[in-house]
Design a protein around this motif. Structure first.
Motif, mmCIF file in Angstrom:
data_model
loop_
_atom_site.group_PDB
_atom_site.id
_atom_site.type_symbol
_atom_site.label_atom_id
_atom_site.label_comp_id
_atom_site.label_asym_id
_atom_site.label_seq_id
_atom_site.Cartn_x
_atom_site.Cartn_y
_atom_site.Cartn_z
ATOM 1 N N TRP A 160 -74.501 -63.326 -27.770
ATOM 2 C CA TRP A 160 -73.040 -63.432 -27.882
ATOM 3 C C TRP A 160 -72.645 -64.380 -29.003
ATOM 4 C CZ3 TRP A 160 -69.976 -59.897 -26.392
ATOM 5 C CH2 TRP A 160 -70.182 -59.176 -25.209
ATOM 6 N N PHE A 166 -72.918 -62.481 -32.125
ATOM 7 C CA PHE A 166 -71.785 -61.544 -32.221
ATOM 8 C C PHE A 166 -70.519 -62.254 -32.685
ATOM 9 C CE2 PHE A 166 -68.002 -59.900 -29.959
ATOM 10 C CZ PHE A 166 -67.875 -58.676 -30.596
ATOM 11 N N LYS A 196 -69.664 -60.923 -36.260
ATOM 12 C CA LYS A 196 -68.675 -59.839 -36.194
ATOM 13 C C LYS A 196 -67.239 -60.337 -36.072
ATOM 14 C CE LYS A 196 -71.939 -56.714 -36.146
ATOM 15 N NZ LYS A 196 -72.127 -55.774 -37.285
ATOM 16 N N LEU A 197 -67.052 -61.397 -35.294
ATOM 17 C CA LEU A 197 -65.668 -61.857 -35.082
ATOM 18 C C LEU A 197 -65.288 -63.046 -35.965
ATOM 19 C CD1 LEU A 197 -64.912 -61.403 -31.279
ATOM 20 C CD2 LEU A 197 -64.987 -59.742 -33.124
ATOM 21 N N LYS A 198 -66.179 -63.412 -36.884
ATOM 22 C CA LYS A 198 -65.857 -64.430 -37.888
ATOM 23 C C LYS A 198 -65.488 -65.794 -37.316
ATOM 24 C CE LYS A 198 -66.537 -61.101 -40.691
ATOM 25 N NZ LYS A 198 -67.953 -61.001 -41.110
ATOM 26 N N PHE A 199 -66.146 -66.156 -36.223
ATOM 27 C CA PHE A 199 -65.976 -67.515 -35.715
ATOM 28 C C PHE A 199 -66.858 -68.464 -36.522
ATOM 29 C CE2 PHE A 199 -64.198 -65.487 -32.032
ATOM 30 C CZ PHE A 199 -63.432 -66.455 -31.403
ATOM 31 N N LEU A 230 -69.458 -65.952 -21.638
ATOM 32 C CA LEU A 230 -69.932 -64.568 -21.819
ATOM 33 C C LEU A 230 -71.344 -64.359 -21.267
ATOM 34 C CD1 LEU A 230 -68.528 -63.968 -25.401
ATOM 35 C CD2 LEU A 230 -67.964 -62.578 -23.407
ATOM 36 N N LEU A 242 -75.662 -54.561 -27.000
ATOM 37 C CA LEU A 242 -75.185 -55.594 -27.924
ATOM 38 C C LEU A 242 -76.305 -55.971 -28.891
ATOM 39 C CD1 LEU A 242 -72.910 -57.617 -28.669
ATOM 40 C CD2 LEU A 242 -73.928 -59.202 -27.032
ATOM 41 N N PHE A 288 -76.553 -53.278 -31.381
ATOM 42 C CA PHE A 288 -75.396 -53.322 -32.279
ATOM 43 C C PHE A 288 -75.569 -54.400 -33.350
ATOM 44 C CE2 PHE A 288 -70.907 -54.894 -32.940
ATOM 45 C CZ PHE A 288 -70.477 -53.810 -33.686
ATOM 46 N N LYS A 310 -67.837 -49.486 -30.230
ATOM 47 C CA LYS A 310 -68.883 -50.210 -30.951
ATOM 48 C C LYS A 310 -70.235 -50.150 -30.250
ATOM 49 C CE LYS A 310 -65.899 -51.675 -34.016
ATOM 50 N NZ LYS A 310 -65.947 -51.215 -35.428
ATOM 51 N N LEU A 311 -70.223 -50.243 -28.936
ATOM 52 C CA LEU A 311 -71.513 -50.287 -28.221
ATOM 53 C C LEU A 311 -71.918 -48.938 -27.650
ATOM 54 C CD1 LEU A 311 -71.705 -53.765 -26.472
ATOM 55 C CD2 LEU A 311 -72.044 -53.133 -28.856
ATOM 56 N N LEU A 320 -65.354 -58.921 -18.226
ATOM 57 C CA LEU A 320 -65.028 -59.496 -19.537
ATOM 58 C C LEU A 320 -63.572 -59.949 -19.630
ATOM 59 C CD1 LEU A 320 -67.011 -56.965 -21.738
ATOM 60 C CD2 LEU A 320 -67.367 -59.440 -21.739
ATOM 61 N N ILE A 347 -62.670 -63.770 -19.422
ATOM 62 C CA ILE A 347 -63.092 -64.779 -20.392
ATOM 63 C C ILE A 347 -61.862 -65.461 -20.979
ATOM 64 C CG2 ILE A 347 -64.353 -65.213 -22.533
ATOM 65 C CD1 ILE A 347 -66.187 -64.195 -20.377
ATOM 66 N N LYS A 407 -58.223 -67.073 -28.888
ATOM 67 C CA LYS A 407 -58.747 -66.712 -30.204
ATOM 68 C C LYS A 407 -59.716 -65.545 -30.098
ATOM 69 C CE LYS A 407 -60.852 -68.431 -34.412
ATOM 70 N NZ LYS A 407 -61.278 -69.557 -35.225
ATOM 71 N N GLN A 410 -59.251 -62.163 -32.160
ATOM 72 C CA GLN A 410 -60.251 -61.778 -33.157
ATOM 73 C C GLN A 410 -60.855 -60.418 -32.811
ATOM 74 O OE1 GLN A 410 -59.631 -64.358 -35.514
ATOM 75 N NE2 GLN A 410 -61.820 -64.649 -35.770
ATOM 76 N N PHE A 412 -60.942 -57.166 -35.043
ATOM 77 C CA PHE A 412 -62.221 -56.487 -35.314
ATOM 78 C C PHE A 412 -62.113 -54.995 -35.012
ATOM 79 C CE2 PHE A 412 -66.603 -55.445 -33.665
ATOM 80 C CZ PHE A 412 -67.224 -55.453 -34.907
#
Lengths: 223, 223
Positions: free
Chosen positions: A84, A87, A91-94, A106, A118, A121, B91-92, B106, B109, B113, B117, B121
């Motif tokens: 996670w 990811f 992918k999420l640009k954190f 998560l 995942l 992916f 995506k998955l 999920l 969570i 942000k 995000q 995405f």
DNA sequence: TTTTATTTTTAGACAAGACTAAACAATAAC
DNA sequence: GTTATTGTTTAGTCTTGTCTAAAAATAAAA
């Protein structure tokens, strides 16, 4: 086979695993309480529960350690956590200093298929954004060949950053300021004996890193 | 502003929202107990808690409904649920019958942000894999212009599938077998009065759908 | 309108996971 | 080899979310 654990139980297992890895010995109650930010009495209760489920080997007043099954459980959770984190950054640009707390949530999602999809992916990454290895489906971890801390390199030596030994937000932001990332190439230009700091070249620029900083950056030595 | 809720509380809020949307009236205790698969007494307890937090308007023996704040909360959870479902399918590569239970986890969570995000995405999708609208950051939902159930179309009419009124795994697998998906184009060829089934053309083939099936497929009428 | 049936609420209990305060082991100091 | 000190466990309490059994309120039927 797969016993269902609460989030709290999973967190304890993870903590025992980490402490056990660190000092190769059985884990004490206070130590665990400190790590879990809770009280020793609560830890005793939980250890008993996990011992019932035979994830932990426990003897009164003698500390505890994970059973084989406990280790497998810990590795599954670590796998999810690191996938996670990957990811979130990829992918999420954190930023890599922002992902820990979210991954902490998560990692408790229950679905083997989710984890494996995942993984696919993300193209089966071997390391997370902090350079820590990601266990595969079987729990196997890729072991890197000889890595060094930045302060172990001699003058002139080059290294590629592969991990950090401190994931505090403060340190990760420090690294960001110097544009130090996984994969960044660093060369030691000079070592100042008086405070053990280093002048290092990075992205063409020369900057000074304190001894404390160089002790927390892991590199793969070049050539 | 943002009050922290437990997963259980969030689930209750979501259930009240759904029931309230369905029959435009206050929600009864037994009804909610049925929906949450629990007992009426447990529901009463929870309603009181949520009423304390002013997410629910509640009067003894008179049922309950969400406050403005409660509706905002419900929409946030629904937003997360539908974004994750979209992620899992797009995506998955999950089937649309497999995603509900995972999204149910999920959606709890906590990270604004993360949600935003993820939304970016996925390129700000307006609808999830079941055709349900995804609320945006402000809670706004895109309203479709007039949609029809498949059994409301006359012979010769064409429609594009935009949603399903039943998300049971059984029904979704049924749809998969006929290759019926969001975006699939369907034309009514014939209506059999004796059992109210339809011959429909889909992907060039003609197949027969029962009355029960055609009542569960929502379409946008073409031209 | 009184009786019956349904719905909803209370009262009391339980398990998980935490806490405080106090008792009990194990180790270290003298 | 007693005393201190530290580490660990027990006992009892709290909160969340659930339950059962029983009481109270509302709605429906006579």
């Amino acid at each position: 086979m797969a016993i269902l654990l609460t989030q709290s139980e999973e967190n304890y297992i993870k903590a025992v695993y980490a402490l056990q890895q660190h000092h190769q010995a059985s884990v004490g109650t206070n130590e665990l309480a400190e790590r879990m930010d809770t009280k020793a009495s609560s830890v005793t209760d939980m250890i008993k529960r996990l011992s019932e489920k035979s994830l932990i080997q426990y003897e009164k007043y003698k500390g505890c350690e994970l059973t084989e099954e406990g280790i497998r459980t810990a590795l599954k959770t670590i796998r999810k956590h690191r996938l996670w984190e990957t990811f979130l950054v990829e992918k999420l640009k954190f930023g890599w200093d922002e992902v820990h707390d979210i991954a902490e949530q998560l990692e408790h999602i229950q679905s083997v298929k989710l984890t494996d999809q995942l993984d696919a992916f993300l193209n089966y990454p071997k390391f997370d954004p902090h350079g820590d290895p990601i266990p595969d489906q079987t729990g196997a971890i890729v072991q890197r060949d000889q890595s060094f801390l930045l302060n172990e390199l001699e003058i002139g030596a080059e290294g590629v950053v592969i991990g950090v030994a401190d994931s505090s937000a403060s340190f990760l932001r420090f690294l960001d300021r110097y544009k130090i990332n996984i994969g960044t190439c660093i060369q030691i230009k000079e070592i100042y004996a008086f405070d053990d700091s280093r002048a290092i070249e990075i992205h063409g620029e020369t900057v000074n890193l304190s001894a404390a900083a160089t002790q927390k950056i892991t590199v793969q030595k070049q050539q």
